[in-house]
Design an enzyme around this catalytic site. Structure first.
Site, PDB file in Angstrom:
ATOM      1  N   CYS A 233      13.874  10.932   6.877  1.00 47.01           N
ATOM      2  CA  CYS A 233      13.667  10.525   8.270  1.00 47.01           C
ATOM      3  C   CYS A 233      14.924  10.737   9.104  1.00 47.01           C
ATOM      4  O   CYS A 233      14.841  11.059  10.275  1.00 47.01           O
ATOM      5  CB  CYS A 233      13.224   9.072   8.336  1.00 47.01           C
ATOM      6  SG  CYS A 233      14.341   7.945   7.518  1.00 47.01           S
TER       7      CYS A 233
ATOM      8  N   GLU B 154       9.256  17.014  14.631  1.00 47.90           N
ATOM      9  CA  GLU B 154       9.744  16.730  13.281  1.00 47.90           C
ATOM     10  C   GLU B 154       9.036  17.657  12.283  1.00 47.90           C
ATOM     11  O   GLU B 154       7.810  17.669  12.206  1.00 47.90           O
ATOM     12  CB  GLU B 154       9.448  15.268  12.921  1.00 47.90           C
ATOM     13  CG  GLU B 154      10.015  14.887  11.565  1.00 47.90           C
ATOM     14  CD  GLU B 154       9.706  13.438  11.189  1.00 47.90           C
ATOM     15  OE1 GLU B 154       8.553  13.016  11.337  1.00 47.90           O
ATOM     16  OE2 GLU B 154      10.635  12.745  10.722  1.00 47.90           O
TER      17      GLU B 154
ATOM     18  N   LYS C 256       0.884  -1.176   0.000  1.00 47.47           N
ATOM     19  CA  LYS C 256       0.000   0.000   0.000  1.00 47.47           C
ATOM     20  C   LYS C 256       0.914   1.216   0.000  1.00 47.47           C
ATOM     21  O   LYS C 256       1.423   1.634   1.047  1.00 47.47           O
ATOM     22  CB  LYS C 256      -0.878  -0.020   1.251  1.00 47.47           C
ATOM     23  CG  LYS C 256      -2.207   0.724   1.127  1.00 47.47           C
ATOM     24  CD  LYS C 256      -2.127   2.169   0.705  1.00 47.47           C
ATOM     25  CE  LYS C 256      -1.766   3.099   1.827  1.00 47.47           C
ATOM     26  NZ  LYS C 256      -1.551   4.496   1.358  1.00 47.47           N
TER      27      LYS C 256
ATOM     28  N   GLU D 283       9.390   1.751  11.116  1.00 48.58           N
ATOM     29  CA  GLU D 283      10.415   2.790  10.942  1.00 48.58           C
ATOM     30  C   GLU D 283       9.674   4.113  10.992  1.00 48.58           C
ATOM     31  O   GLU D 283       8.887   4.414  10.099  1.00 48.58           O
ATOM     32  CB  GLU D 283      11.113   2.639   9.584  1.00 48.58           C
ATOM     33  CG  GLU D 283      11.673   1.254   9.307  1.00 48.58           C
ATOM     34  CD  GLU D 283      12.894   0.902  10.127  1.00 48.58           C
ATOM     35  OE1 GLU D 283      13.304   1.709  10.979  1.00 48.58           O
ATOM     36  OE2 GLU D 283      13.426  -0.198   9.929  1.00 48.58           O
TER      37      GLU D 283
HETATM   38  P1  NAD Z   1       2.269   8.721   7.251  1.00 51.19           P
HETATM   39  O1  NAD Z   1       2.366   8.025   8.551  1.00 51.19           O
HETATM   40  O2  NAD Z   1       1.280   9.806   7.101  1.00 51.19           O
HETATM   41  O3  NAD Z   1       1.923   7.669   6.090  1.00 51.19           O
HETATM   42  C1  NAD Z   1       2.738   6.548   5.815  1.00 51.19           C
HETATM   43  C2  NAD Z   1       1.881   5.481   5.153  1.00 51.19           C
HETATM   44  O4  NAD Z   1       0.903   5.024   6.098  1.00 51.19           O
HETATM   45  C3  NAD Z   1       1.088   5.966   3.942  1.00 51.19           C
HETATM   46  O5  NAD Z   1       1.061   4.940   2.966  1.00 51.19           O
HETATM   47  C4  NAD Z   1      -0.293   6.188   4.525  1.00 51.19           C
HETATM   48  O6  NAD Z   1      -1.313   6.071   3.557  1.00 51.19           O
HETATM   49  C5  NAD Z   1      -0.386   5.069   5.529  1.00 51.19           C
HETATM   50  N1  NAD Z   1      -1.345   5.286   6.621  1.00 51.19           N
HETATM   51  C6  NAD Z   1      -1.776   6.457   7.136  1.00 51.19           C
HETATM   52  N2  NAD Z   1      -2.687   6.230   8.106  1.00 51.19           N
HETATM   53  C7  NAD Z   1      -2.826   4.887   8.219  1.00 51.19           C
HETATM   54  C8  NAD Z   1      -3.612   4.038   9.039  1.00 51.19           C
HETATM   55  N3  NAD Z   1      -4.436   4.530   9.959  1.00 51.19           N
HETATM   56  N4  NAD Z   1      -3.488   2.696   8.903  1.00 51.19           N
HETATM   57  C9  NAD Z   1      -2.651   2.183   7.982  1.00 51.19           C
HETATM   58  N5  NAD Z   1      -1.888   2.933   7.146  1.00 51.19           N
HETATM   59  C10 NAD Z   1      -1.966   4.282   7.271  1.00 51.19           C
HETATM   60  O7  NAD Z   1       3.728   9.199   6.921  1.00 51.19           O
HETATM   61  P2  NAD Z   1       4.185  10.101   5.691  1.00 51.19           P
HETATM   62  O8  NAD Z   1       3.776  11.512   5.976  1.00 51.19           O
HETATM   63  O9  NAD Z   1       3.787   9.441   4.421  1.00 51.19           O
HETATM   64  O10 NAD Z   1       5.767   9.958   5.773  1.00 51.19           O
HETATM   65  C11 NAD Z   1       6.587  10.807   6.501  1.00 51.19           C
HETATM   66  C12 NAD Z   1       6.992  10.183   7.824  1.00 51.19           C
HETATM   67  O11 NAD Z   1       7.672   8.946   7.611  1.00 51.19           O
HETATM   68  C13 NAD Z   1       7.953  11.031   8.626  1.00 51.19           C
HETATM   69  O12 NAD Z   1       7.565  11.024   9.979  1.00 51.19           O
HETATM   70  C14 NAD Z   1       9.294  10.305   8.459  1.00 51.19           C
HETATM   71  O13 NAD Z   1      10.236  10.528   9.472  1.00 51.19           O
HETATM   72  C15 NAD Z   1       8.851   8.905   8.408  1.00 51.19           C
HETATM   73  N6  NAD Z   1       9.874   8.071   7.767  1.00 51.19           N
HETATM   74  C16 NAD Z   1      10.608   7.222   8.554  1.00 51.19           C
HETATM   75  C17 NAD Z   1      11.612   6.458   7.980  1.00 51.19           C
HETATM   76  C18 NAD Z   1      12.428   5.530   8.811  1.00 51.19           C
HETATM   77  O14 NAD Z   1      13.053   4.652   8.242  1.00 51.19           O
HETATM   78  N7  NAD Z   1      12.453   5.670  10.125  1.00 51.19           N
HETATM   79  C19 NAD Z   1      11.850   6.546   6.607  1.00 51.19           C
HETATM   80  C20 NAD Z   1      11.090   7.420   5.849  1.00 51.19           C
HETATM   81  C21 NAD Z   1      10.090   8.173   6.448  1.00 51.19           C
END
Ligand code: NAD
Length: 494
Positions: free
Chosen positions: A288, A386, A179, A254
């Site tokens: 991240c 963040e 997804k 992550e």
């Molecule tokens: P997000 O949490 O909004 O979304 C990530 C994914 O989760 C998307 O595909 C989204 O559709 C899905 N999602 C959202 N709500 C959900 C739910 N209730 N149930 C299941 N899936 C759901 O994050 P984002 O804004 O897309 O990404 C940015 C974030 O990701 C930042 O906080 C960043 O630090 C983090 N990140 C972490 C790493 C790492 O390796 N630690 C790497 C990249 C990004």
């Protein structure tokens, strides 16, 4: 605009491109015009059901989980070859969809190929434990794929982060439902063709586009998906943790970060400035592991701030497709608005020394000038939270102890960068940091064999190298008696 863009994206289920069961779609914008350039199928529970059923059938009946590691490895190497041969097109699409500078998107495409190659090699070299008690017992481990893995990914470097999960999940013989993030679905839609061409059996890879609260949520709650690998915000991670709890699913998370870069007075200042500029402004700051807090020892603080601000002002903001661009456009107007709100807040919490909003010459599009705040106190929100954009907070410190308290004084614990030429201090300080990954006198360069993951609010579990193999497999222990059976004898009476 890239040539031959699709005007709609479908799900990919059991080897077929399909619309949503209820026909619904969502709009996808490009970050430069902020106009809708395509519609993607909006998956709901019914679509996730179909994808999981296809993946489950491929797991239970298909050849994939039973293939020899070498056979799966060959397919994965072909995937890597194909990704490499299309890196320019992949970068073009990714850059257009996400706003990442084209040169950096190209690097990420190559890293995606490398992820496949790495896990293709690792799964062939994989050995499992065997223990012998001489003459009495032999114990060995059966390594088994778990089933349907649910992979949920964010919009920053989307294709590369998808490869980071797809590589080990497939190498170990699982089948998957991906997804991808709804802000950036374009590059994810290329996987179907790549896997078909590489010879992955149909049903092994499935993809459902859609919103997190709908498609993502349904995947997390699906009883036939025993594993969820998630990368995204810490808050979403908490929700997923709760939603997966009734099913006791395996989780790898992550999550977010607010990583410190600690610069001691004895550091190589030029190298530290290069690295800390790149560390927060590369990938548009949507990274991240961005070093988004810079802690600088008092003796060199004024000089550092002055040189850093001057460099930040020279970082080239430009259209994502231009090869000279260093910072492109942020992914989406909602995210842009969030970053801009933090910049406004920063004006009240710190001293603005570079940037501070929309750069000159870019009246439209999600452009942000590389922004630097100095003298930021530890209780400031721009120090604690963040921002996920090209914004950095600089804070002075006097002693190692104070630097450590500042570095550890946030809810996150993903990465840290330390700049010092004192060997003993470097290692002692690294050990005391509450983070998953430390780079000493180094920018973020990662060997794929090392553990990847955060502590505290930055994640749960470790992937990277054989740890990813561990997450995607069961290790079944088999105990065998050698020689005579050594049984306690109950029930013989006195
Ligand atoms: P997000 O949490 O909004 O979304 C990530 C994914 O989760 C998307 O595909 C989204 O559709 C899905 N999602 C959202 N709500 C959900 C739910 N209730 N149930 C299941 N899936 C759901 O994050 P984002 O804004 O897309 O990404 C940015 C974030 O990701 C930042 O906080 C960043 O630090 C983090 N990140 C972490 C790493 C790492 O390796 N630690 C790497 C990249 C990004």
């Amino acid at each position: 605009m890239p040539a031959d863009l699709p005007d709609r994206l479908q799900h990919y289920v059991g080897g077929a491109h399909v619309d949503s069961t209820d026909g619904s779609t969502f709009a996808v914008l490009d970050p430069v015009s902020n106009e809708t350039y395509l519609h993607a199928a909006a998956g709901k529970a019914a679509d996730v059901d179909r994808a999981v059923a296809a993946a489950r059938q491929a797991f239970e009946e298909g050849p994939w989980p039973q293939l020899l590691p070498r056979e799966r490895s060959r397919v994965l190497h072909r995937v890597a070859d194909i990704v490499e041969s299309r890196d320019a097109r992949l970068a073009e699409l990714e850059s257009f969809d996400s706003g990442l500078p084209i040169t950096q998107a190209l690097g990420q495409a190559r890293r995606a190929a490398e992820n496949f190659r790495f896990f293709a090699d690792l799964v062939v070299a994989q050995t499992d434990d065997a223990f012998k008690v001489p003459g009495r017992q032999l114990n060995y481990v059966n390594r088994k794929p778990i089933g349907v893995a649910g992979l949920i990914t964010p919009w920053n470097t989307p294709f590369m982060l998808e490869s980071w999960k797809l590589g080990p999940a497939l190498a170990t013989g699982n089948t998957v439902v991906l997804k991808p993030a709804e802000f950036t679905p374009l590059s994810a839609s290329l996987w179907a063709g790549i896997f078909e061409e590489a010879g992955l059996p149909s049903g092994v890879f499935n993809l459902v586009h859609g919103l997190g609260e709908e498609a993502g949520d349904a995947l997390v709650k699906h009883p036939d998906v025993p594993l969820i690998s998630f990368t995204g915000e810490s808050r979403t991670g908490q929700l997923i943790f709760a939603n997966a709890a009734p099913h006791l699913k395996g989780l790898s998370m992550e999550l977010g970060g607010k990583s410190p870069a600690v610069v001691f007075a004895d550091a190589d200042l030029a190298a530290a400035i290069d690295a800390t500029i790149f560390g927060v402004f590369s990938l548009n700051g949507e990274r991240c592991t961005a070093g988004s807090r810079i802690l600088v020892q008092r003796e060199i603080y004024d000089e550092f701030v002055e040189r850093y601000a001057a460099r930040a002002q020279r970082v080239v903001v430009g259209p994502p497709h231009e090869p000279t661009t260093e910072v492109g456009a942020l992914v989406h107007p909602e995210h842009y608005a969030k970053v801009m709100r933090y910049i406004e807040l920063g004006r009240t919490e710190g001293r603005l020394v570079a940037g501070g909003g929309r750069p000159e010459g870019f009246p439209t599009g999600n452009y942000v000038a590389p922004t630097v705040f100095a003298d930021v106190p530890a209780d400031a929100r721009i120090f604690q939270e963040e921002i996920f954009g090209p914004v950095v907070a600089i804070t002075p410190f006097d002693t190692d102890k104070e630097a450590l308290a500042l570095a550890n004084g946030v809810q996150y614990g993903l990465a840290a960068y330390v700049w010092t030429n004192d060997l003993r201090r470097a290692h002692t300080f690294a050990q005391a940091l509450d983070v998953g990954m430390v780079w000493l006198n180094s920018n973020n360069v990662r060997d794929l064999r090392t553990p990847f993951g955060g502590v505290k609010a930055s994640g749960l579990g470790h992937e990277g190298g054989y740890r990813s193999i561990d997450f995607y497999t069961h290790q079944q222990a088999v105990h065998v008696t050698l020689g005579e059976a050594h049984n306690p004898t109950f029930g013989k009476g006195h």
